[in-house]
Structures are given as structure tokens and as C-alpha cells.
Design a protein around this motif. Structure first.
Motif, PDB file in Angstrom:
ATOM      1  N   MET A 107       0.846  -1.185   0.000  1.00 23.02           N
ATOM      2  CA  MET A 107       0.000   0.000   0.000  1.00 23.02           C
ATOM      3  C   MET A 107       0.888   1.244   0.000  1.00 23.02           C
ATOM      4  SD  MET A 107      -1.279   2.600   2.153  1.00 23.02           S
ATOM      5  CE  MET A 107      -1.339   2.015   3.839  1.00 23.02           C
ATOM      6  N   LEU A 108       0.522   2.222  -0.823  1.00 24.75           N
ATOM      7  CA  LEU A 108       1.236   3.493  -0.897  1.00 24.75           C
ATOM      8  C   LEU A 108       0.218   4.613  -0.707  1.00 24.75           C
ATOM      9  CD1 LEU A 108       4.088   4.729  -1.527  1.00 24.75           C
ATOM     10  CD2 LEU A 108       3.246   5.064  -3.856  1.00 24.75           C
ATOM     11  N   ARG A 109       0.461   5.453   0.266  1.00 25.25           N
ATOM     12  CA  ARG A 109      -0.451   6.567   0.547  1.00 25.25           C
ATOM     13  C   ARG A 109       0.334   7.873   0.480  1.00 25.25           C
ATOM     14  NH1 ARG A 109      -4.035   5.611   5.596  1.00 25.25           N
ATOM     15  NH2 ARG A 109      -4.962   4.182   4.063  1.00 25.25           N
ATOM     16  N   VAL A 110      -0.135   8.798  -0.336  1.00 25.24           N
ATOM     17  CA  VAL A 110       0.538  10.083  -0.558  1.00 25.24           C
ATOM     18  C   VAL A 110      -0.357  11.199  -0.056  1.00 25.24           C
ATOM     19  CG1 VAL A 110       1.634  11.599  -2.242  1.00 25.24           C
ATOM     20  CG2 VAL A 110       1.702   9.113  -2.579  1.00 25.24           C
ATOM     21  N   TYR A 111       0.237  12.127   0.705  1.00 29.63           N
ATOM     22  CA  TYR A 111      -0.483  13.271   1.242  1.00 29.63           C
ATOM     23  C   TYR A 111      -0.188  14.508   0.391  1.00 29.63           C
ATOM     24  CZ  TYR A 111      -1.327  10.324   5.295  1.00 29.63           C
ATOM     25  OH  TYR A 111      -1.732   9.295   6.115  1.00 29.63           O
ATOM     26  N   PRO A 112      -1.055  15.507   0.435  1.00 27.95           N
ATOM     27  CA  PRO A 112      -0.856  16.704  -0.416  1.00 27.95           C
ATOM     28  C   PRO A 112       0.475  17.407  -0.212  1.00 27.95           C
ATOM     29  CG  PRO A 112      -3.082  16.659   0.447  1.00 27.95           C
ATOM     30  CD  PRO A 112      -2.341  15.550   1.149  1.00 27.95           C
ATOM     31  N   ASP A 113       1.005  17.377   1.016  1.00 31.37           N
ATOM     32  CA  ASP A 113       2.274  18.075   1.260  1.00 31.37           C
ATOM     33  C   ASP A 113       3.483  17.241   0.877  1.00 31.37           C
ATOM     34  OD1 ASP A 113       2.014  16.153   3.178  1.00 31.37           O
ATOM     35  OD2 ASP A 113       2.415  17.479   4.894  1.00 31.37           O
ATOM     36  N   GLY A 114       3.286  16.057   0.327  1.00 34.53           N
ATOM     37  CA  GLY A 114       4.399  15.237  -0.114  1.00 34.53           C
ATOM     38  C   GLY A 114       4.796  14.137   0.855  1.00 34.53           C
ATOM     39  N   HIS A 115       4.154  14.052   2.008  1.00 35.33           N
ATOM     40  CA  HIS A 115       4.454  12.958   2.932  1.00 35.33           C
ATOM     41  C   HIS A 115       3.930  11.641   2.353  1.00 35.33           C
ATOM     42  CE1 HIS A 115       5.249  16.151   5.877  1.00 35.33           C
ATOM     43  NE2 HIS A 115       5.999  15.220   6.487  1.00 35.33           N
ATOM     44  N   VAL A 116       4.702  10.581   2.565  1.00 31.03           N
ATOM     45  CA  VAL A 116       4.387   9.286   1.973  1.00 31.03           C
ATOM     46  C   VAL A 116       4.363   8.228   3.062  1.00 31.03           C
ATOM     47  CG1 VAL A 116       5.052   7.553   0.246  1.00 31.03           C
ATOM     48  CG2 VAL A 116       5.541   9.973  -0.152  1.00 31.03           C
ATOM     49  N   LEU A 117       3.377   7.348   2.990  1.00 35.65           N
ATOM     50  CA  LEU A 117       3.311   6.144   3.818  1.00 35.65           C
ATOM     51  C   LEU A 117       3.394   4.940   2.891  1.00 35.65           C
ATOM     52  CD1 LEU A 117       2.741   4.312   6.252  1.00 35.65           C
ATOM     53  CD2 LEU A 117       0.297   4.827   5.946  1.00 35.65           C
ATOM     54  N   TYR A 118       4.402   4.102   3.149  1.00 33.72           N
ATOM     55  CA  TYR A 118       4.624   2.915   2.321  1.00 33.72           C
ATOM     56  C   TYR A 118       4.564   1.699   3.249  1.00 33.72           C
ATOM     57  CZ  TYR A 118       7.313  -0.463  -0.494  1.00 33.72           C
ATOM     58  OH  TYR A 118       7.749  -1.570  -1.183  1.00 33.72           O
ATOM     59  N   SER A 119       3.561   0.844   3.037  1.00 35.65           N
ATOM     60  CA  SER A 119       3.323  -0.293   3.923  1.00 35.65           C
ATOM     61  C   SER A 119       3.300  -1.577   3.115  1.00 35.65           C
ATOM     62  CB  SER A 119       1.998  -0.117   4.675  1.00 35.65           C
ATOM     63  OG  SER A 119       1.721  -1.253   5.473  1.00 35.65           O
ATOM     64  N   LEU A 120       3.857  -2.634   3.700  1.00 33.81           N
ATOM     65  CA  LEU A 120       3.834  -3.941   3.066  1.00 33.81           C
ATOM     66  C   LEU A 120       3.783  -5.032   4.129  1.00 33.81           C
ATOM     67  CD1 LEU A 120       7.407  -4.787   1.790  1.00 33.81           C
ATOM     68  CD2 LEU A 120       6.895  -2.622   2.885  1.00 33.81           C
ATOM     69  N   ARG A 121       3.217  -6.166   3.768  1.00 36.72           N
ATOM     70  CA  ARG A 121       3.069  -7.319   4.674  1.00 36.72           C
ATOM     71  C   ARG A 121       4.091  -8.373   4.274  1.00 36.72           C
ATOM     72  NH1 ARG A 121      -0.972 -11.756   4.493  1.00 36.72           N
ATOM     73  NH2 ARG A 121      -1.104 -12.686   6.589  1.00 36.72           N
ATOM     74  N   VAL A 122       4.962  -8.694   5.237  1.00 36.83           N
ATOM     75  CA  VAL A 122       6.123  -9.530   4.936  1.00 36.83           C
ATOM     76  C   VAL A 122       6.187 -10.682   5.928  1.00 36.83           C
ATOM     77  CG1 VAL A 122       8.616  -9.557   4.589  1.00 36.83           C
ATOM     78  CG2 VAL A 122       7.326  -7.474   4.150  1.00 36.83           C
ATOM     79  N   THR A 123       6.605 -11.833   5.437  1.00 34.81           N
ATOM     80  CA  THR A 123       6.989 -12.961   6.294  1.00 34.81           C
ATOM     81  C   THR A 123       8.476 -13.202   6.101  1.00 34.81           C
ATOM     82  OG1 THR A 123       4.832 -14.031   6.266  1.00 34.81           O
ATOM     83  CG2 THR A 123       6.718 -15.424   6.732  1.00 34.81           C
ATOM     84  N   VAL A 124       9.206 -13.222   7.203  1.00 37.34           N
ATOM     85  CA  VAL A 124      10.656 -13.328   7.140  1.00 37.34           C
ATOM     86  C   VAL A 124      11.131 -14.417   8.101  1.00 37.34           C
ATOM     87  CG1 VAL A 124      10.886 -11.465   8.833  1.00 37.34           C
ATOM     88  CG2 VAL A 124      12.840 -12.076   7.405  1.00 37.34           C
ATOM     89  N   THR A 125      12.087 -15.190   7.652  1.00 32.95           N
ATOM     90  CA  THR A 125      12.775 -16.167   8.492  1.00 32.95           C
ATOM     91  C   THR A 125      14.203 -15.697   8.681  1.00 32.95           C
ATOM     92  OG1 THR A 125      11.418 -17.992   7.670  1.00 32.95           O
ATOM     93  CG2 THR A 125      13.490 -18.573   8.722  1.00 32.95           C
ATOM     94  N   ALA A 126      14.572 -15.421   9.912  1.00 37.99           N
ATOM     95  CA  ALA A 126      15.886 -14.833  10.204  1.00 37.99           C
ATOM     96  C   ALA A 126      16.613 -15.676  11.233  1.00 37.99           C
ATOM     97  CB  ALA A 126      15.728 -13.396  10.699  1.00 37.99           C
ATOM     98  N   ALA A 127      17.927 -15.552  11.221  1.00 41.78           N
ATOM     99  CA  ALA A 127      18.764 -16.307  12.153  1.00 41.78           C
ATOM    100  C   ALA A 127      18.643 -15.727  13.558  1.00 41.78           C
ATOM    101  CB  ALA A 127      20.221 -16.273  11.693  1.00 41.78           C
ATOM    102  N   CYS A 128      18.767 -16.611  14.533  1.00 41.67           N
ATOM    103  CA  CYS A 128      18.750 -16.204  15.942  1.00 41.67           C
ATOM    104  C   CYS A 128      19.853 -16.968  16.659  1.00 41.67           C
ATOM    105  CB  CYS A 128      17.387 -16.503  16.570  1.00 41.67           C
ATOM    106  SG  CYS A 128      17.285 -16.090  18.331  1.00 41.67           S
TER     107      CYS A 128
END
Length: 418
Positions: A107-128
Motif C-alpha cells: 500500500m502506498l499513501r501520498v499526502y498533499p504536502d508530499g508525505h508518503v506512507l509505504y506499507s507492506l506485509r512480509v513474512t521473514v525467516t531470520a537467524a537467531c
């Protein structure tokens, strides 16, 4: 909305004006994360799998637009390929993907003043990196690290948008083997010798392992096997098949338990807490087998010595005249009582053949053993080894020493690791 933005996006993509970062000071990019689920923790692979919503916040004046209502405009993932977005990646990740059911979860949301919200749904497998020295009475701290791949801290400044409040979790998150104690955030600079300094964000979470599963599957069976090995101390020492089979069964069962625990663990080069408990239990079981081996050996040695002494005493015994003439022997008729026979201590009895009719009662010759002095010397010499050669005493002491030592070990073990 699409007719208004489509020609702009097309011209931006053609000119390449919005697909690169503007020169100048570092662009601040705020980040917040919402953890949707913590799917699994693998001790064997030493990693974890997490599903999260990753959101980026920044300002790009090239995306500002006039608006009388000051309302934002929302787009799907197709516009992301036409503008500049932060190139955040997961450090030490093994696998990761953006969900695409039923469409790309972007999802990308742009506001009139140029502010941007960029959201994504991720599944990640990371080392521990896990420390199993206290397993299964352990707590593990795992970290998910975010960092820009291409832009150093001079070009892009990653930061947590709302500090510790930038990380939120679902209250329904739970794991079968772990209790999630806390989530928290942190940040610092990471240095690469060939490229420079980068801002790195950390999602830290602490997990405490549930012990009840391992009590049922590991500790209780091991304790029962040790207690079962003590049963042999109450079995007659001459019952060789019973005591040997019981000892071998408990040893093999302990070996199976140890193998099963290690099969679900990584091959670490240090000793784990569960290894200490299982191997000490194995030693107790093995010692109970050795205890019976010692008892059986001492019993065999003692019986052999007693047999030789009886044979020697029989060879050295002489007929007793007891003050009678040499031509006569001391005889007892067959009417003697059991009390009378018991009172003849030191005598040996042998049947005496006579020429009298069969209906007459049997007569017996009494011999006096002349080996009393040697027998007394033997008893005096063995008095100092009474505890060693009395196999009943070994079993008796084992009934107290083994349980007492095992209880003492358990008190120390649980006081140290709990």
C-alpha cells in the motif's frame, strides 16, 4: 483519481525523476512495525519465522499535489515501481517474501504536502543466535534487524518513528514451547569496511521456554528409570537373571532418552543443562549395575572359600574317643532328639554299619573336629572384612546411599538452574 495521476506517473517513469534519491542532506525515513504473528522457533536451525506489517514514512516534495480537502491518495503496488522508495532489507534473513494473496500486499499513501506512507506485509525467516547452556531452563533473545541496502547514513537516515511505541504486537500471539516476555526496539550504526556506515534498526524479543513439556518427556522418565534401577537392591542376590535384565533394561532406556533429546537439538560443542541431568542419571543407573556385579563377584569368592574350608575340615577330622578306650567308639542310638543333635557342636556324625537286625534302630558314630583352632583363626581374620564380604550389607547400604545421593544432586541441580 487514476486519470489525474496516470499521466504524471508515466512522465516520471520516463524521465526517471522520481526513481532516484534527491541529492542533499540525508533523507529521514521513519519506520514502525506491527507484528502479526510469531510463527515458529527452530532450535535445530537456530532461526525464527515472523509475519509483520512494515511501514515507512518519509517526505518527497516531488509527490506533493494541490488539494482543497487535504485528503491523501492511496495506491497499490503498481505505483511503487515508478517512484523512489526506501530499499530496506532484513539483515541475517534466510528467507522472506511479500504476501501476494489475493494481490500484492503493498500500500502506498501520498499526502498533499508530499508525505508518503509505504506499507507492506512480509513474512521473514531470520537467524537467531541461541545459547543452549541452560536448555531447557533457558530464555532466548532474538533480533530482527532492518537496514538500507544501498544508502549510507549520509544519504538515508532510518529511525524508529515513535521510539519504543513504534513496535506493536497482537495480544493473541503465542507459541507452544515459549512464553513471549517482551518486545522492544533499539538502533545503532553498522559499519562495513568497503561501503561505510549504515543506520540499523533492531526488533528485540525475549522468549522463555515452557518447562512442563520437558518435565513430562525427559525429566520424569529419567527419574523413574533411576528409581527403577534401585529395585534390584531388594532382589535376592542369587536371582541373577532378574537383576541383570533389570539393569540392562534401565541402561538401554536411559540411552534412548538421551538419543531422543539430542536428535531435536543442534550439535553444539558445549554441555547443556539437560545433558547434565541425563548423564548423571545414566551414571546412577550404570552404577547400580556395577553394584550387582560387585555383589555377585564377592558372593562367588566367599562361597568358594567356604567350600574349600569345609573340604579341609572334613579331611582333618578324627574319631573322638572322649576318654573311652581306643578300641571303642561313642555311639548314639536312633532315639536322639533334635536338641541333642544340636548340642553336639563341633562333632560330625556318620552312620555306622552293624550286624544287628534291621528292626533295630540306627546307630551313629560321633567324630570330633580337631580343626577348632584353625576355624577360630579364620573367623578372627575375616572379622575386619565383614562389611566387604557380607553381600547383604552392600545391598543394604546401597538402598540408602543411592537415593540419598540422587536427591542431593536434584537439590543442587534445580537450585542452580531454576
Amino acid at each position: 483519481m487514476v486519470p489525474v495521476w496516470s499521466p504524471w506517473a508515466h512522465s516520471w517513469n520516463r524521465a526517471g525523476e522520481l526513481m532516484s534519491l534527491l541529492p542533499g542532506p540525508a533523507v529521514p525515513v521513519g519506520v514502525d512495525v506491527q507484528v502479526e504473528s510469531l510463527d515458529s522457533i527452530s532450535e535445530v536451525d537456530m532461526d525464527f519465522t515472523m509475519t509483520l506489517y512494515l511501514r515507512h514514512y518519509w517526505k518527497d516534495e516531488r509527490l506533493s499535489f494541490p488539494s482543497t480537502t487535504n485528503k491523501s491518495m492511496t495506491f497499490d503496488g503498481r505505483l511503487v515501481k515508478k517512484i523512489w522508495v526506501p530499499d530496506v532489507f532484513f539483515v541475517h534473513s534466510k528467507r522472506s517474501f511479500i504476501h501476494d494473496t489475493t494481490t500484492d500486499n503493498i500500500m502506498l499513501r501520498v499526502y498533499p504536502d508530499g508525505h508518503v506512507l509505504y506499507s507492506l506485509r512480509v513474512t521473514v525467516t531470520a537467524a537467531c543466535n541461541m545459547d543452549f547452556s541452560r536448555f531447557p531452563l533457558d530464555s532466548q533473545t532474538c533480533t530482527l534487524e532492518l537496514e538500507s541496502y544501498a544508502y549510507t547514513d549520509e544519504d538515508l537516515m532510518l529511525y524508529w518513528k515513535s521510539g519504543d511505541n513504534s513496535l506493536s504486537t497482537d495480544d493473541r500471539i503465542s507459541l507452544s514451547q515459549f512464553l513471549i516476555q517482551k518486545f522492544h526496539t533499539s538502533s545503532r550504526l553498522a559499519f562495513y569496511s568497503s561501503t561505510g556506515w549504515y543506520n540499523r534498526l533492531y526488533i528485540n524479543f525475549t522468549l522463555r521456554r515452557h518447562i512442563f513439556f520437558f518435565l513430562l518427556q525427559t525429566y520424569f522418565p529419567a527419574t523413574l528409570m533411576v528409581m527403577l534401577s534401585w529395585v534390584s537392591f531388594w532382589i535376592d542376590r542369587r536371582a541373577v537373571p532378574a537383576r541383570v535384565s533389570l539393569g540392562i533394561t534401565t541402561v538401554l532406556t536411559m540411552s534412548t532418552i538421551i538419543t531422543g533429546v539430542n536428535a531435536s537439538m543442534p550439535r553444539v560443542s558445549y554441555i547443556k543443562a539437560v545433558d547434565i541431568y541425563l548423564w548423571v542419571s545414566f551414571v546412577f543407573v550404570f552404577l547400580s549395575v556395577l553394584e550387582y556385579a560387585a555383589v555377585n563377584y564377592l558372593t562367588t569368592v566367599k562361597d568358594g572359600k567356604e567350600r574349600k574350608l569345609r573340604e579341609k575340615a572334613r579331611e582333618q577330622s578324627l574319631p573322638c574317643t572322649c576318654g573311652l578306650s581306643h578300641g571303642r567308639t561313642m555311639m548314639l542310638d536312633g532315639t536322639y532328639s533334635e536338641a541333642d543333635s544340636n548340642s553336639l557342636a563341633g562333632y560330625t556324625r556318620a552312620p555306622m554299619a552293624t550286624e544287628e537286625p534291621p528292626e533295630k534302630q540306627e546307630r551313629m558314630v560321633v567324630h570330633l573336629s580337631l580343626d577348632n583352632e584353625s576355624t577360630g583363626t579364620k573367623k578372627k581374620g575375616l572379622r575386619g572384612f565383614r562389611i566387604i564380604q557380607n553381600t547383604h550389607a552392600i545391598d543394604t547400604y546401597s538402598r540408602m546411599i543411592f537415593p540419598g545421593a540422587y536427591i542431593f544432586f536434584n537439590l543442587i541441580y534445580w537450585s542452580v538452574y531454576c
